[in-house]
Design a protein around this motif. Structure first.
Motif, PDB file in Angstrom:
ATOM      1  N   GLU A  69       0.839  -1.190   0.000  1.00  0.00           N
ATOM      2  CA  GLU A  69       0.000   0.000   0.000  1.00  0.00           C
ATOM      3  C   GLU A  69       0.877   1.243   0.000  1.00  0.00           C
ATOM      4  OE1 GLU A  69      -2.541   0.190   3.410  1.00  0.00           O
ATOM      5  OE2 GLU A  69      -0.938   0.820   4.753  1.00  0.00           O
ATOM      6  N   SER A  70       0.426   2.254  -0.736  1.00  0.00           N
ATOM      7  CA  SER A  70       1.151   3.515  -0.841  1.00  0.00           C
ATOM      8  C   SER A  70       0.902   4.365   0.402  1.00  0.00           C
ATOM      9  CB  SER A  70       0.686   4.255  -2.090  1.00  0.00           C
ATOM     10  OG  SER A  70       1.426   5.444  -2.258  1.00  0.00           O
ATOM     11  N   ILE A  71       1.970   4.989   0.906  1.00  0.00           N
ATOM     12  CA  ILE A  71       1.895   5.858   2.082  1.00  0.00           C
ATOM     13  C   ILE A  71       2.148   7.297   1.630  1.00  0.00           C
ATOM     14  CG2 ILE A  71       2.835   6.372   4.362  1.00  0.00           C
ATOM     15  CD1 ILE A  71       1.434   3.680   4.240  1.00  0.00           C
ATOM     16  N   ARG A  72       1.215   8.178   1.926  1.00  0.00           N
ATOM     17  CA  ARG A  72       1.398   9.598   1.595  1.00  0.00           C
ATOM     18  C   ARG A  72       2.386  10.248   2.558  1.00  0.00           C
ATOM     19  NH1 ARG A  72      -3.945   8.745   1.921  1.00  0.00           N
ATOM     20  NH2 ARG A  72      -4.068   9.987   3.846  1.00  0.00           N
ATOM     21  N   PRO A  73       3.061  11.314   2.156  1.00  0.00           N
ATOM     22  CA  PRO A  73       4.051  11.953   3.037  1.00  0.00           C
ATOM     23  C   PRO A  73       3.492  12.348   4.399  1.00  0.00           C
ATOM     24  CG  PRO A  73       4.288  12.782   0.812  1.00  0.00           C
ATOM     25  CD  PRO A  73       3.060  11.919   0.807  1.00  0.00           C
ATOM     26  N   THR A  74       2.217  12.767   4.460  1.00  0.00           N
ATOM     27  CA  THR A  74       1.633  13.209   5.727  1.00  0.00           C
ATOM     28  C   THR A  74       0.817  12.117   6.420  1.00  0.00           C
ATOM     29  OG1 THR A  74      -0.300  14.076   4.536  1.00  0.00           O
ATOM     30  CG2 THR A  74       1.526  15.609   4.971  1.00  0.00           C
ATOM     31  N   GLU A  75       0.771  10.929   5.819  1.00  0.00           N
ATOM     32  CA  GLU A  75      -0.052   9.848   6.379  1.00  0.00           C
ATOM     33  C   GLU A  75       0.611   9.242   7.616  1.00  0.00           C
ATOM     34  OE1 GLU A  75      -2.049   5.609   4.932  1.00  0.00           O
ATOM     35  OE2 GLU A  75      -1.223   7.017   3.459  1.00  0.00           O
ATOM     36  N   LEU A  76      -0.192   9.006   8.654  1.00  0.00           N
ATOM     37  CA  LEU A  76       0.310   8.445   9.910  1.00  0.00           C
ATOM     38  C   LEU A  76       0.378   6.923   9.818  1.00  0.00           C
ATOM     39  CD1 LEU A  76       1.161   9.536  12.733  1.00  0.00           C
ATOM     40  CD2 LEU A  76      -1.154   8.968  13.506  1.00  0.00           C
ATOM     41  N   VAL A  77       1.497   6.357  10.243  1.00  0.00           N
ATOM     42  CA  VAL A  77       1.704   4.902  10.234  1.00  0.00           C
ATOM     43  C   VAL A  77       1.932   4.437  11.665  1.00  0.00           C
ATOM     44  CG1 VAL A  77       3.144   3.011   9.392  1.00  0.00           C
ATOM     45  CG2 VAL A  77       2.711   4.988   7.925  1.00  0.00           C
ATOM     46  N   ASP A  78       1.156   3.452  12.089  1.00  0.00           N
ATOM     47  CA  ASP A  78       1.265   2.911  13.445  1.00  0.00           C
ATOM     48  C   ASP A  78       2.233   1.729  13.427  1.00  0.00           C
ATOM     49  OD1 ASP A  78       0.946   1.945  16.004  1.00  0.00           O
ATOM     50  OD2 ASP A  78      -1.241   2.032  15.992  1.00  0.00           O
ATOM     51  N   LEU A  79       3.327   1.842  14.183  1.00  0.00           N
ATOM     52  CA  LEU A  79       4.343   0.781  14.229  1.00  0.00           C
ATOM     53  C   LEU A  79       4.159  -0.153  15.418  1.00  0.00           C
ATOM     54  CD1 LEU A  79       7.531   2.942  13.478  1.00  0.00           C
ATOM     55  CD2 LEU A  79       6.106   1.692  11.847  1.00  0.00           C
ATOM     56  N   GLN A  80       3.077  -0.003  16.144  1.00  0.00           N
ATOM     57  CA  GLN A  80       2.933  -0.721  17.406  1.00  0.00           C
ATOM     58  C   GLN A  80       2.289  -2.095  17.271  1.00  0.00           C
ATOM     59  OE1 GLN A  80       2.196   2.173  20.865  1.00  0.00           O
ATOM     60  NE2 GLN A  80       1.255   3.261  19.141  1.00  0.00           N
ATOM     61  N   ASP A  81       1.900  -2.478  16.057  1.00  0.00           N
ATOM     62  CA  ASP A  81       1.377  -3.826  15.865  1.00  0.00           C
ATOM     63  C   ASP A  81       2.511  -4.836  16.030  1.00  0.00           C
ATOM     64  OD1 ASP A  81      -1.122  -2.840  15.341  1.00  0.00           O
ATOM     65  OD2 ASP A  81      -0.821  -2.774  13.162  1.00  0.00           O
ATOM     66  N   PRO A  82       2.186  -6.064  16.447  1.00  0.00           N
ATOM     67  CA  PRO A  82       3.236  -7.077  16.613  1.00  0.00           C
ATOM     68  C   PRO A  82       3.953  -7.358  15.291  1.00  0.00           C
ATOM     69  CG  PRO A  82       1.185  -7.775  17.666  1.00  0.00           C
ATOM     70  CD  PRO A  82       0.860  -6.550  16.866  1.00  0.00           C
ATOM     71  N   GLY A  83       5.249  -7.612  15.383  1.00  0.00           N
ATOM     72  CA  GLY A  83       6.037  -7.925  14.190  1.00  0.00           C
ATOM     73  C   GLY A  83       6.743  -6.709  13.631  1.00  0.00           C
ATOM     74  N   VAL A  84       7.757  -6.984  12.820  1.00  0.00           N
ATOM     75  CA  VAL A  84       8.567  -5.922  12.225  1.00  0.00           C
ATOM     76  C   VAL A  84       7.840  -5.365  11.000  1.00  0.00           C
ATOM     77  CG1 VAL A  84      10.768  -5.374  11.119  1.00  0.00           C
ATOM     78  CG2 VAL A  84      10.697  -6.994  13.020  1.00  0.00           C
ATOM     79  N   GLU A  85       7.748  -4.039  10.920  1.00  0.00           N
ATOM     80  CA  GLU A  85       7.138  -3.394   9.764  1.00  0.00           C
ATOM     81  C   GLU A  85       8.165  -3.280   8.646  1.00  0.00           C
ATOM     82  OE1 GLU A  85       4.114  -2.630   9.305  1.00  0.00           O
ATOM     83  OE2 GLU A  85       3.171  -2.508  11.284  1.00  0.00           O
ATOM     84  N   ARG A  86       7.701  -3.492   7.395  1.00  0.00           N
ATOM     85  CA  ARG A  86       8.604  -3.444   6.249  1.00  0.00           C
ATOM     86  C   ARG A  86       8.120  -2.379   5.270  1.00  0.00           C
ATOM     87  NH1 ARG A  86       8.628  -8.803   3.962  1.00  0.00           N
ATOM     88  NH2 ARG A  86      10.322  -9.303   5.379  1.00  0.00           N
TER      89      ARG A  86
END
Length: 234
Positions: A69-86
């Motif tokens: 999925e594409s992430i916009r420059p101002t879009e918030l990404v939550d890193l707190q889900d289990p597992g390493v984010e890629r």
């Protein structure tokens, strides 16, 4: 308000907690980073790779489902889900859309290796990437570069890799082991007349003579022919 010792320890632990991410460019060579904030925006992800100016890059999140999925420059990404984010941070102006077994994908460059498409789709090693077309299925070797450019949204499937492939010698079908074959082995398998030269027919109909001792990896649907030595009539 007075904070208890237990609450103080909890706050300290929260401040010390870091979140691990993996990121790569179009080479699929991954780097690991520790992020102090559990929620970041696309611009912060791009900064990790020194991706400037940001409008020249695509920021893609590789979901655990195998989708991109594409992430916009101002879009918030939550890193707190289990597992390493890629994430992928790739230079390119256009996102070329495609699907793999129904999974939605997009990539900012026109060409992408079949093995990398398989990686994105979490495909096991014993599966092969297949393009679904109106004219029939097209199978790709892992190292083949796949053209994702519009106008069509390419639809890919994954198929268990067969141990054999069907190839054609002068329109006769032969089922041979999927591996590299020498020119001499193919001459024998096709029962080519003694002294004749073996040709591989390319997709555009060009005849390419195989040299003695040459090694060629067989792929589904390959075509071959033969011709007598120069100066000898057929």
């Amino acid at each position: 308000m007075r904070i208890s010792e237990t609450e103080g320890e909890a706050l300290a632990m929260a401040k010390e907690k870091q979140f691990e991410i993996e990121w790569s460019d179009e080479t699929f060579s991954f780097h690991k980073e520790l992020i102090a904030d559990g929620k970041i925006v696309g611009t912060q992800i791009a900064e990790i790779a020194n991706a400037y100016p940001i409008e020249d890059f695509a920021i893609l999140r590789h979901l655990k489902t195998g989708e991109l999925e594409s992430i916009r420059p101002t879009e918030l990404v939550d890193l707190q889900d289990p597992g390493v984010e890629r994430f992928f941070i790739v230079k390119g102006a256009t996102n070329n859309r495609f699907t793999v077994e129904g999974r939605s994908m997009e990539w900012p460059q026109a060409l992408l290796a079949a093995k990398h498409i398989k990686f994105l789709a979490n495909a096991p090693e014993d599966q092969v990437l297949v393009l679904d077309t109106d004219a029939g299925d097209v199978e790709f070797d892992d190292n083949a570069l796949v053209d994702l450019a519009p106008p069509a949204v390419e639809r890919f499937k994954l198929r268990k890799l067969k141990k054999t492939v069907t190839v054609y010698y002068k329109e006769t079908a032969f089922e041979l082991e999927r591996r590299k074959w020498s020119t001499e082995e193919l001459l024998a398998a096709f029962s080519v007349p003694s002294g004749y030269k073996l040709d591989q027919i390319s997709g555009d109909g060009e005849f390419n003579e195989l040299k003695p001792g040459e090694q060629i990896r067989l792929r589904e649907g390959m075509e071959f022919s033969s011709h007598p030595p120069v100066g000898q009539s057929s």
